[in-house]
Design an enzyme around this catalytic site. Sequence first.
Site, short mmCIF file in Angstrom:
data_model
loop_
_atom_site.label_atom_id
_atom_site.label_comp_id
_atom_site.label_asym_id
_atom_site.label_seq_id
_atom_site.Cartn_x
_atom_site.Cartn_y
_atom_site.Cartn_z
N CYS A 102 49.19 69.56 91.36
CA CYS A 102 50.40 68.98 90.73
C CYS A 102 50.35 68.99 89.20
O CYS A 102 51.33 69.36 88.54
CB CYS A 102 50.61 67.55 91.24
N HIS B 96 53.78 62.24 86.90
CA HIS B 96 52.58 62.50 86.09
C HIS B 96 53.01 62.80 84.64
O HIS B 96 53.99 63.52 84.41
CB HIS B 96 51.85 63.75 86.59
#
Length: 340
Positions: free
Chosen positions: A130, A243
């Site tokens: 990710c 994130h």
Amino acid sequence: MSDNPVVAVVGATGAVGREMLKTLEQRNFPARQVIALASARSAGSKVLFKDQEITVDELGKDSFKGVDLAIFSAGGATSEKFAPIAVESGCVVVDNSNAWRMDKNVPLVVPEVNPEALDGHRGIIANPNCSTIQMVVVLKPLHDAGTIKRVIVSTYQAVSGSGQKAVDELETQVRNLFSMKEIEPKVYPYQIAFNCLPHIDVFLENDYTMEEMKMVNETKKIMGSDQVRVTATTVRVPVFYGHCESVNIETEKKITPQEARAILSQAPGITVLDNPAEKIYPMPLFAAGEDDTFVGRIREDETIANGLNLWIVADNIRKGAALNTVQISELLVQKNLLRV
Ligand code: A2P
């Protein structure tokens, strides 16, 4: 393939698996049928797809008969064992785990960056980590403009990257701490509520974590360049979804912040949010649930001749996992590559 594909979602009860189902539905993926697979623990439970309940089946070696495309997010051990079985059954696999990413016979794909890597696949395609995905989406157009020599990245990663259990753990810890109850960390080695853990995945012999080395190695593979030097520090923070990354790049050719904003504004999958005077910059609060990768705080690194600092934010479950997997699947259909 003349008919639309039959699609299996492996790990359909997990945080990413559920988002995969949602993404297939939202993007109207041309599936003839969608089946849901998970461990024996969830066999018989239901997941939702297009307002219909699908019964979850236990993953087994016969699960892939009649399936054309399997998208996996059930951990590395499950992918390692079952992806070859799926391919053997004539199924193409897009795998979200770490199991196959660095295998030289397996393309590691971010559709905005290296779609051509899909051509000539041998049945398994890997979805990158990710943190790597959202970084390379932004690095690629800058690399094309000025050739990136070095990247220094520090991440601030949401707990959903560790799965549904970690989302539950943060929620429980916050509630319990406010109620003066004891907390008992299970997913993480320490309390994650009101804390930051500079420790994602296992520590390696070089004192980096596996997560940090994924960013180093996967970036080179996706960008198709061993010349890009990457160093990373990855940190888990008490955020549910989204994130963040502080990224410093050094380029061969100078790119000014204005040029970088112009280049990134034109690039696919990116929204530039960069107006400090108006307090406009990317944050997980607003990136969660969105498809794009957001970039802002673009400024010159005044310590070197050709350097930029950037702040990159994306929903780790969408662009970092489910969406990228579904985008790869869409490309496989478009390019008629849904065959082994
Ligand atoms: P289950 O819910 O039955 O445990 P997350 O990343 O959110 O923890 O989700 C992991 C997903 O992978 C879940 O759907 C989980 O199913 C599935 N999974 C974990 N281990 C296995 C296994 N050995 N076989 C099949 N599915 C698995």
